[in-house]
Design a protein around this motif. Structure first.
Motif, PDB file in Angstrom:
ATOM      1  N   VAL A  67      79.185   0.435  44.864  1.00 35.40           N
ATOM      2  CA  VAL A  67      80.178   1.327  45.466  1.00 35.40           C
ATOM      3  C   VAL A  67      80.972   0.603  46.552  1.00 35.40           C
ATOM      4  O   VAL A  67      82.082   1.040  46.915  1.00 35.40           O
ATOM      5  CB  VAL A  67      79.520   2.593  46.050  1.00 35.40           C
ATOM      6  N   THR A  68      80.449  -0.502  47.061  1.00 38.05           N
ATOM      7  CA  THR A  68      81.177  -1.268  48.076  1.00 38.05           C
ATOM      8  C   THR A  68      82.360  -2.030  47.485  1.00 38.05           C
ATOM      9  O   THR A  68      83.208  -2.523  48.229  1.00 38.05           O
ATOM     10  CB  THR A  68      80.241  -2.262  48.776  1.00 38.05           C
ATOM     11  N   GLU A  69      82.432  -2.115  46.164  1.00 33.47           N
ATOM     12  CA  GLU A  69      83.495  -2.873  45.502  1.00 33.47           C
ATOM     13  C   GLU A  69      84.735  -2.045  45.201  1.00 33.47           C
ATOM     14  O   GLU A  69      85.814  -2.588  44.986  1.00 33.47           O
ATOM     15  CB  GLU A  69      82.980  -3.467  44.177  1.00 33.47           C
ATOM     16  N   GLY A  70      84.575  -0.728  45.104  1.00 28.70           N
ATOM     17  CA  GLY A  70      85.698   0.125  44.729  1.00 28.70           C
ATOM     18  C   GLY A  70      85.598   0.571  43.290  1.00 28.70           C
ATOM     19  O   GLY A  70      85.163  -0.176  42.413  1.00 28.70           O
ATOM     20  N   SER A  71      86.001   1.807  43.043  1.00 29.45           N
ATOM     21  CA  SER A  71      85.855   2.401  41.715  1.00 29.45           C
ATOM     22  C   SER A  71      86.895   1.918  40.713  1.00 29.45           C
ATOM     23  O   SER A  71      86.873   2.312  39.546  1.00 29.45           O
ATOM     24  CB  SER A  71      85.920   3.929  41.829  1.00 29.45           C
ATOM     25  N   ASP A  72      87.807   1.045  41.141  1.00 27.34           N
ATOM     26  CA  ASP A  72      88.852   0.552  40.239  1.00 27.34           C
ATOM     27  C   ASP A  72      88.456  -0.729  39.515  1.00 27.34           C
ATOM     28  O   ASP A  72      89.222  -1.242  38.698  1.00 27.34           O
ATOM     29  CB  ASP A  72      90.148   0.299  41.024  1.00 27.34           C
ATOM     30  N   LYS A  73      87.275  -1.246  39.779  1.00 29.72           N
ATOM     31  CA  LYS A  73      86.890  -2.536  39.191  1.00 29.72           C
ATOM     32  C   LYS A  73      86.840  -2.527  37.665  1.00 29.72           C
ATOM     33  O   LYS A  73      87.217  -3.523  37.041  1.00 29.72           O
ATOM     34  CB  LYS A  73      85.550  -3.005  39.768  1.00 29.72           C
ATOM     35  N   PRO A  74      86.371  -1.459  36.997  1.00 31.73           N
ATOM     36  CA  PRO A  74      86.409  -1.484  35.527  1.00 31.73           C
ATOM     37  C   PRO A  74      87.810  -1.701  34.978  1.00 31.73           C
ATOM     38  O   PRO A  74      87.996  -2.427  33.990  1.00 31.73           O
ATOM     39  CB  PRO A  74      85.861  -0.103  35.142  1.00 31.73           C
ATOM     40  N   ALA A  75      88.803  -1.094  35.607  1.00 33.37           N
ATOM     41  CA  ALA A  75      90.184  -1.261  35.147  1.00 33.37           C
ATOM     42  C   ALA A  75      90.692  -2.672  35.414  1.00 33.37           C
ATOM     43  O   ALA A  75      91.491  -3.215  34.644  1.00 33.37           O
ATOM     44  CB  ALA A  75      91.090  -0.241  35.838  1.00 33.37           C
ATOM     45  N   LYS A  76      90.210  -3.295  36.486  1.00 31.72           N
ATOM     46  CA  LYS A  76      90.670  -4.631  36.846  1.00 31.72           C
ATOM     47  C   LYS A  76      89.969  -5.724  36.035  1.00 31.72           C
ATOM     48  O   LYS A  76      90.527  -6.799  35.820  1.00 31.72           O
ATOM     49  CB  LYS A  76      90.432  -4.879  38.340  1.00 31.72           C
ATOM     50  N   TYR A  77      88.727  -5.469  35.630  1.00 30.80           N
ATOM     51  CA  TYR A  77      87.938  -6.451  34.887  1.00 30.80           C
ATOM     52  C   TYR A  77      87.447  -5.827  33.580  1.00 30.80           C
ATOM     53  O   TYR A  77      86.242  -5.649  33.373  1.00 30.80           O
ATOM     54  CB  TYR A  77      86.758  -6.934  35.730  1.00 30.80           C
ATOM     55  N   PRO A  78      88.359  -5.474  32.694  1.00 32.17           N
ATOM     56  CA  PRO A  78      87.993  -4.700  31.499  1.00 32.17           C
ATOM     57  C   PRO A  78      87.054  -5.386  30.529  1.00 32.17           C
ATOM     58  O   PRO A  78      86.226  -4.727  29.910  1.00 32.17           O
ATOM     59  CB  PRO A  78      89.351  -4.409  30.841  1.00 32.17           C
ATOM     60  N   VAL A  79      87.156  -6.706  30.366  1.00 32.46           N
ATOM     61  CA  VAL A  79      86.332  -7.399  29.375  1.00 32.46           C
ATOM     62  C   VAL A  79      84.855  -7.218  29.689  1.00 32.46           C
ATOM     63  O   VAL A  79      84.034  -6.940  28.809  1.00 32.46           O
ATOM     64  CB  VAL A  79      86.692  -8.896  29.304  1.00 32.46           C
ATOM     65  N   MET A  80      84.493  -7.377  30.945  1.00 30.64           N
ATOM     66  CA  MET A  80      83.108  -7.227  31.361  1.00 30.64           C
ATOM     67  C   MET A  80      82.572  -5.843  31.026  1.00 30.64           C
ATOM     68  O   MET A  80      81.483  -5.680  30.465  1.00 30.64           O
ATOM     69  CB  MET A  80      82.989  -7.485  32.864  1.00 30.64           C
ATOM     70  N   PHE A  81      83.346  -4.807  31.345  1.00 27.46           N
ATOM     71  CA  PHE A  81      82.875  -3.441  31.159  1.00 27.46           C
ATOM     72  C   PHE A  81      82.959  -2.987  29.697  1.00 27.46           C
ATOM     73  O   PHE A  81      82.205  -2.115  29.276  1.00 27.46           O
ATOM     74  CB  PHE A  81      83.632  -2.499  32.086  1.00 27.46           C
ATOM     75  N   LYS A  82      83.850  -3.602  28.928  1.00 26.39           N
ATOM     76  CA  LYS A  82      83.902  -3.302  27.493  1.00 26.39           C
ATOM     77  C   LYS A  82      82.641  -3.762  26.788  1.00 26.39           C
ATOM     78  O   LYS A  82      82.201  -3.164  25.804  1.00 26.39           O
ATOM     79  CB  LYS A  82      85.116  -3.990  26.849  1.00 26.39           C
ATOM     80  N   LYS A  83      82.046  -4.847  27.283  1.00 23.61           N
ATOM     81  CA  LYS A  83      80.869  -5.419  26.629  1.00 23.61           C
ATOM     82  C   LYS A  83      79.555  -4.863  27.163  1.00 23.61           C
ATOM     83  O   LYS A  83      78.479  -5.248  26.713  1.00 23.61           O
ATOM     84  CB  LYS A  83      80.892  -6.946  26.777  1.00 23.61           C
ATOM     85  N   ALA A  84      79.634  -3.954  28.124  1.00 21.15           N
ATOM     86  CA  ALA A  84      78.410  -3.412  28.724  1.00 21.15           C
ATOM     87  C   ALA A  84      77.757  -2.376  27.819  1.00 21.15           C
ATOM     88  O   ALA A  84      78.429  -1.528  27.235  1.00 21.15           O
ATOM     89  CB  ALA A  84      78.741  -2.778  30.069  1.00 21.15           C
ATOM     90  N   ASP A  85      76.436  -2.454  27.700  1.00 19.24           N
ATOM     91  CA  ASP A  85      75.665  -1.391  27.052  1.00 19.24           C
ATOM     92  C   ASP A  85      75.274  -0.341  28.084  1.00 19.24           C
ATOM     93  O   ASP A  85      75.162   0.838  27.764  1.00 19.24           O
ATOM     94  CB  ASP A  85      74.401  -1.975  26.409  1.00 19.24           C
ATOM     95  N   LEU A  86      75.079  -0.811  29.315  1.00 13.32           N
ATOM     96  CA  LEU A  86      74.735   0.075  30.421  1.00 13.32           C
ATOM     97  C   LEU A  86      75.484  -0.381  31.659  1.00 13.32           C
ATOM     98  O   LEU A  86      75.500  -1.574  31.979  1.00 13.32           O
ATOM     99  CB  LEU A  86      73.225   0.044  30.697  1.00 13.32           C
ATOM    100  N   VAL A  87      76.104   0.563  32.349  1.00 14.10           N
ATOM    101  CA  VAL A  87      76.704   0.288  33.658  1.00 14.10           C
ATOM    102  C   VAL A  87      75.868   0.993  34.712  1.00 14.10           C
ATOM    103  O   VAL A  87      75.606   2.195  34.605  1.00 14.10           O
ATOM    104  CB  VAL A  87      78.165   0.767  33.741  1.00 14.10           C
ATOM    105  N   ILE A  88      75.428   0.232  35.696  1.00 15.39           N
ATOM    106  CA  ILE A  88      74.695   0.797  36.822  1.00 15.39           C
ATOM    107  C   ILE A  88      75.618   0.821  38.026  1.00 15.39           C
ATOM    108  O   ILE A  88      76.114  -0.228  38.468  1.00 15.39           O
ATOM    109  CB  ILE A  88      73.432  -0.025  37.141  1.00 15.39           C
ATOM    110  N   ILE A  89      75.888   2.012  38.531  1.00 17.08           N
ATOM    111  CA  ILE A  89      76.640   2.145  39.771  1.00 17.08           C
ATOM    112  C   ILE A  89      75.619   2.030  40.892  1.00 17.08           C
ATOM    113  O   ILE A  89      74.807   2.926  41.112  1.00 17.08           O
ATOM    114  CB  ILE A  89      77.395   3.490  39.837  1.00 17.08           C
ATOM    115  N   SER A  90      75.613   0.884  41.563  1.00 16.74           N
ATOM    116  CA  SER A  90      74.568   0.586  42.545  1.00 16.74           C
ATOM    117  C   SER A  90      74.992   0.963  43.960  1.00 16.74           C
ATOM    118  O   SER A  90      76.175   1.176  44.242  1.00 16.74           O
ATOM    119  CB  SER A  90      74.202  -0.902  42.482  1.00 16.74           C
TER     120      SER A  90
END
Length: 253
Positions: free
Chosen positions: A177-200
């Motif tokens: 949460v310290t990074e900002g909720s816009d990171k998936p939109a900014k780094y789409p490749v990483m989040f497209k390949k995720a099976d699980l996203v943990i909001i830490s």
């Protein structure tokens, strides 16, 4: 991609008990730029070779019935803290091993060992990600026959690690949460390949004006099938959901 930052010019060497060193080859010739066909060909070859080695790693995991998870995130998202909490909570039920990837230091491997797991440190020097060959070398220092869960804690980076298959069964991406909720939109490749996203670090969301619903929406937009857990590894919030996820995936493995 890795070639953009030149990290492939450094070769890593790892040793038992976490000791390692790197050396660089001082090239005097010019390398092709990324907009040249030859550069694309080189990158494609590197990824193809990596994928081939990743397949061998996966065969080793399957033969030994090891569930392997690749933990990826930016630096400071809480990967190691999550591992510590996981090891302490599950070590009586599951044998856990960890491969640690960092540019320098053995700090994270020491923390994991103190928590009660077997660990092997890879220090990559200038390389901003782990690859399948590094992981294969590390496997020689772990007893897969006596391992239920293998976590690979990748180098902190939301770009390069997404391109390199390590042989893992599951990709876990941490978003603090310290990074900002816009990171998936900014780094789409990483989040497209995720099976699980943990909001830490979820307990801090209100302090950082982090919109958990927005982050979930952005992740689902990129990857409708992705599973998402918001938790706080330090305070214990929703950790049981993570443990339940691991146990279920292990049963299916």
């Amino acid at each position: 991609m890795c070639k953009d930052c030149g990290c492939s010019l450094t070769h890593e060497h790892t040793h038992k008990d976490g000791h390692s060193h790197t050396h660089s080859h001082n090239h005097t010739h010019d390398h092709p730029t990324l907009n040249e066909p030859k550069s694309v060909e080189v990158i494609t070859k590197i990824l193809s070779q990596n994928d081939h080695e990743a397949g061998h790693n996966r065969e080793h995991f399957n033969e030994n019935k090891v569930l392997c998870l690749n933990l990826m995130s930016s630096p400071g998202s809480g990967k190691t803290t999550l591992l510590e909490s996981t090891i302490k909570a599950l070590k009586a039920e599951l044998n856990i091993a960890v491969i640690e990837g960092d540019l320098e230091t053995e700090n994270d491997a020491k923390r994991v060992i103190e928590a009660g797991a077997n660990a092997y440190q890879i220090t990559t020097g200038q390389s901003c990600h782990l690859d399948a060959f590094m992981v294969h070398k590390a496997l020689h220092h772990l007893n897969l026959a006596d391992t239920d869960l293998l976590f690979i804690e990748n180098v902190g980076n939301l770009v390069c690690p997404a391109s390199y298959d390590l042989g893992q069964h599951i990709n876990v991406v941490l978003l603090s949460v310290t990074e900002g909720s816009d990171k998936p939109a900014k780094y789409p490749v990483m989040f497209k390949k995720a099976d699980l996203v943990i909001i830490s670090k979820a307990d801090l969301a209100s302090l950082f004006d982090f919109d958990i619903n927005e982050a979930i929406k952005e992740c689902k937009k990129l990857n409708p099938k992705v599973e998402i857990i918001a938790l706080d590894a330090k305070n214990g919030t929703n950790l049981e959901l993570w443990f339940k996820y691991l146990k279920l995936k292990k049963e299916l493995n």
